[in-house]
Design a protein around this motif. Structure first.
Motif, short mmCIF file in Angstrom:
data_model
loop_
_atom_site.label_atom_id
_atom_site.label_comp_id
_atom_site.label_asym_id
_atom_site.label_seq_id
_atom_site.Cartn_x
_atom_site.Cartn_y
_atom_site.Cartn_z
N ALA A 87 0.83 -1.20 0.00
CA ALA A 87 0.00 0.00 0.00
C ALA A 87 0.87 1.26 0.00
O ALA A 87 2.04 1.23 0.33
CB ALA A 87 -0.93 0.00 1.21
N SER A 88 0.23 2.38 -0.36
CA SER A 88 0.92 3.65 -0.34
C SER A 88 1.11 4.11 1.11
O SER A 88 0.21 3.95 1.94
CB SER A 88 0.10 4.69 -1.11
OG SER A 88 0.66 5.97 -0.97
N PRO A 89 2.25 4.69 1.44
CA PRO A 89 2.50 5.08 2.82
C PRO A 89 1.78 6.35 3.27
O PRO A 89 1.80 6.70 4.44
CB PRO A 89 4.01 5.29 2.86
CG PRO A 89 4.38 5.67 1.46
CD PRO A 89 3.43 4.91 0.57
N GLU A 90 1.12 7.06 2.35
CA GLU A 90 0.50 8.34 2.72
C GLU A 90 -0.57 8.17 3.80
O GLU A 90 -0.68 8.98 4.72
CB GLU A 90 -0.11 9.03 1.49
CG GLU A 90 0.89 9.77 0.62
CD GLU A 90 1.73 8.83 -0.22
OE1 GLU A 90 1.31 7.66 -0.38
OE2 GLU A 90 2.79 9.24 -0.71
N ALA A 91 -1.38 7.11 3.68
CA ALA A 91 -2.44 6.90 4.67
C ALA A 91 -1.86 6.62 6.04
O ALA A 91 -2.33 7.13 7.06
CB ALA A 91 -3.34 5.75 4.23
N ALA A 92 -0.80 5.80 6.09
CA ALA A 92 -0.16 5.50 7.38
C ALA A 92 0.51 6.74 7.96
O ALA A 92 0.50 6.95 9.18
CB ALA A 92 0.87 4.38 7.20
N ARG A 93 1.07 7.57 7.10
CA ARG A 93 1.71 8.80 7.56
C ARG A 93 0.68 9.76 8.15
O ARG A 93 0.90 10.38 9.20
CB ARG A 93 2.46 9.45 6.41
CG ARG A 93 3.28 10.67 6.79
CD ARG A 93 4.05 11.15 5.58
NE ARG A 93 5.08 10.20 5.19
CZ ARG A 93 5.39 9.90 3.91
NH1 ARG A 93 4.70 10.45 2.93
NH2 ARG A 93 6.35 9.05 3.65
N ALA A 94 -0.48 9.87 7.49
CA ALA A 94 -1.54 10.74 8.00
C ALA A 94 -2.06 10.23 9.34
O ALA A 94 -2.32 11.01 10.26
CB ALA A 94 -2.66 10.83 6.98
N LEU A 95 -2.22 8.90 9.45
CA LEU A 95 -2.68 8.32 10.72
C LEU A 95 -1.67 8.58 11.83
O LEU A 95 -2.04 8.95 12.95
CB LEU A 95 -2.90 6.81 10.56
CG LEU A 95 -3.16 6.04 11.85
CD1 LEU A 95 -4.48 6.48 12.48
CD2 LEU A 95 -3.16 4.54 11.58
N LEU A 409 -9.82 3.33 12.76
CA LEU A 409 -8.79 4.37 12.75
C LEU A 409 -9.20 5.58 11.92
O LEU A 409 -8.76 6.69 12.19
CB LEU A 409 -7.48 3.80 12.22
CG LEU A 409 -6.90 2.66 13.08
CD1 LEU A 409 -5.73 2.00 12.38
CD2 LEU A 409 -6.49 3.18 14.44
N GLY A 410 -10.04 5.40 10.92
CA GLY A 410 -10.53 6.52 10.13
C GLY A 410 -9.49 7.08 9.18
O GLY A 410 -8.30 6.75 9.24
N ASP A 411 -9.94 7.95 8.30
CA ASP A 411 -9.06 8.59 7.32
C ASP A 411 -8.67 10.01 7.72
O ASP A 411 -7.72 10.56 7.19
CB ASP A 411 -9.74 8.62 5.95
CG ASP A 411 -9.98 7.22 5.39
OD1 ASP A 411 -9.15 6.33 5.67
OD2 ASP A 411 -10.99 7.02 4.70
N ARG A 412 -9.42 10.62 8.63
CA ARG A 412 -9.11 11.97 9.07
C ARG A 412 -9.67 12.16 10.48
O ARG A 412 -10.44 11.32 10.97
CB ARG A 412 -9.69 13.03 8.11
CG ARG A 412 -11.21 12.97 7.98
CD ARG A 412 -11.70 14.00 6.97
NE ARG A 412 -13.14 14.02 6.90
CZ ARG A 412 -13.87 13.25 6.12
NH1 ARG A 412 -13.26 12.38 5.33
NH2 ARG A 412 -15.18 13.33 6.11
N THR A 413 -9.29 13.23 11.12
CA THR A 413 -9.75 13.51 12.48
C THR A 413 -11.27 13.62 12.52
O THR A 413 -11.87 14.37 11.75
CB THR A 413 -9.12 14.81 12.99
OG1 THR A 413 -7.70 14.67 12.97
CG2 THR A 413 -9.57 15.10 14.41
N GLY A 414 -11.89 12.87 13.42
CA GLY A 414 -13.34 12.84 13.53
C GLY A 414 -13.94 11.56 12.99
O GLY A 414 -15.08 11.22 13.32
#
Length: 436
Positions: A87-95, A409-414
């Motif tokens: 997978a792309s690391p962007e999602a893990a970095r955002a989390l 875990l979600g994709d963004r805060t909230g």
């Protein structure tokens, strides 16, 4: 020339060439490998396990996430293991950035989801960007000037004459005046620390936007001297109403200057090094989410220390510290967060450790009143595609029930939330506020 190596927890690093690097296996330079080995020895001396050395050419990382910058210019970014290998690391970095903000209670001034989507730099650049954003906001509000007392020897009289020192003046220097006067200056502990952090960012950033903004701000703060003693200046940082607008930039200064890190690399090398134990990071993330979603009638206590496993010679033995204790309407629920991926296979006990059940069994007997009719315990694991719904309850007998539930875990805060079964008493009695 800097090199970025992106891996995840428990990945293996080697000095040998890797034809197809993945998040689980990557190659680093020999100098970076030797630096990590030395660093592992320092961590081991402090009681922390950073990595395991496997031979002379391989090492395996442990359950720490964050960023490591080596003196040779290699940047190693360690992502949470929930991300798939391809997978792309962007999602893990955002989390990871959201988890760190929640764990350290850091303020943020993000523009919105689009801003997060555009920023795909490593964690170190994200910290620098947040510091620069907070500094720009502070400059718009206005930096604090203070009167600084200056004692000097001058040819002309300025301010107040220091009579005692002037009387002791030798005859051949009688034409010099010992004076005291105040200067309205930006030279204060807070501003010195900000200037030092800004210098650190300008000298270490590899992001073009961060480089441009940091050098522009250096020109604005040209008259502010850098700090000569970071520890003393941080202790002298003032609070109160007049300094309230400095509160947002303080934690970012601490991160940039290495003064607020769960595990920080200290010494002569001053690269951006942020290492977080993933188990603790997930625990604080769950706590922050629940505090935001629980109603005011419920209370949540972290790491309670009121019970021991047994007593010996009139004193408690083996302190029990559950991650979270929820209280509402005279009832108690014990919650424990585990950063571990569960499976959907019942044959392998879903991947749950037997020791986790023993641990919750002890918590239930020591933290929940025996007179409480329903004794509920909750084990929280990160939600995945294989584990996206609560498991059927586990009964310990005597009215004590253990629930194993996923945490989205979600994709963004909230978006993050705890998924509870409808038949659970806690889900019925404690009504979560609707997600925004």
């Amino acid at each position: 020339m800097t090199e970025l190596v992106v891996v995840r927890e428990y990945a293996k690093l080697t000095t040998c060439p890797v034809l197809q690097p993945t998040l689980d296996r990557a190659s680093v330079s020999k100098s970076a490998f030797e630096y990590l080995c030395r660093l592992a020895g320092q961590f081991r001396a402090d009681g922390a396990q950073l990595l395991e050395i496997e031979g002379s050419q391989w090492l395996r990382l442990d359950n720490f996430v964050g960023i490591l910058e080596t003196p040779c210019g290699t940047t190693i970014e360690i992502l949470p293991k929930h991300v798939e290998a391809g997978a792309s690391p962007e999602a893990a970095r955002a989390l990871m950035t959201r988890m760190i903000q929640a764990a350290l209670d850091l303020p943020t001034r993000q523009v919105g989801p689009a801003d997060l989507a555009l920023f795909n730099a490593p964690l170190s650049e994200w910290v620098r960007r947040q510091f620069l954003t907070a500094l720009e906001h502070l400059l718009k509000r206005g930096m604090k000037f203070d009167y600084l007392r200056i004692e000097d020897e001058q040819r002309h009289l300025r301010g107040q004459l220091d009579v005692i020192r002037q009387l002791r003046q030798p005859p051949h220097r009688a034409h010099y005046f010992h004076t005291r006067h105040d200067v309205f200056s930006l030279d204060s502990p807070e501003n010195r620390l900000i200037r030092s952090a800004l210098l650190r960012v300008a000298q270490s950033t590899q992001d073009p936007l961060n480089w441009r903004v940091s050098h522009e701000l250096l020109q604005v703060l040209a008259e502010v001297p850098p700090s000569r003693d970071l520890i003393s200046d941080f202790k002298a940082w003032r609070g109160g109403r007049l300094m309230a607008h400095y509160g947002h930039i303080l934690p970012w200064c601490q991160l940039v200057l290495g003064q607020q890190m769960p595990l920080a690399v200290q010494g002569t090398w001053h690269g951006m090094s942020l290492l977080f134990p993933m188990e603790k990071l997930f625990e604080r993330f769950v706590e922050a989410t629940l505090l935001r979603q629980l109603p005011n009638t419920a209370s949540l206590k972290r790491q309670s220390r009121e019970a021991h496993l047994c007593n010996h010679d009139g004193r408690g033995f083996f302190q029990l510290r559950p991650d979270l204790v929820l209280e509402y309407a005279g009832q108690r629920v014990v919650l424990d967060a585990k950063w571990k991926r569960l499976t959907a296979s019942r044959d392998h006990r879903y991947g749950i450790s037997q020791s986790d059940f023993y641990q919750l069994f002890a918590y239930g007997h020591k933290y929940i009143d025996a007179g409480q009719q329903l004794k509920e315990l909750v084990l929280i694991y990160p939600g995945t595609a294989a584990f996206n719904a609560p498991l059927l309850p586990f009964s310990f007998g005597g009215g004590m029930t253990l629930w194993v539930v996923p945490f989205e875990l979600g994709d963004r805060t909230g978006d993050e939330r705890l998924i509870l079964p409808t038949e659970m008493t806690m889900a019925q009695a404690v009504k979560f506020d609707p997600l925004p």
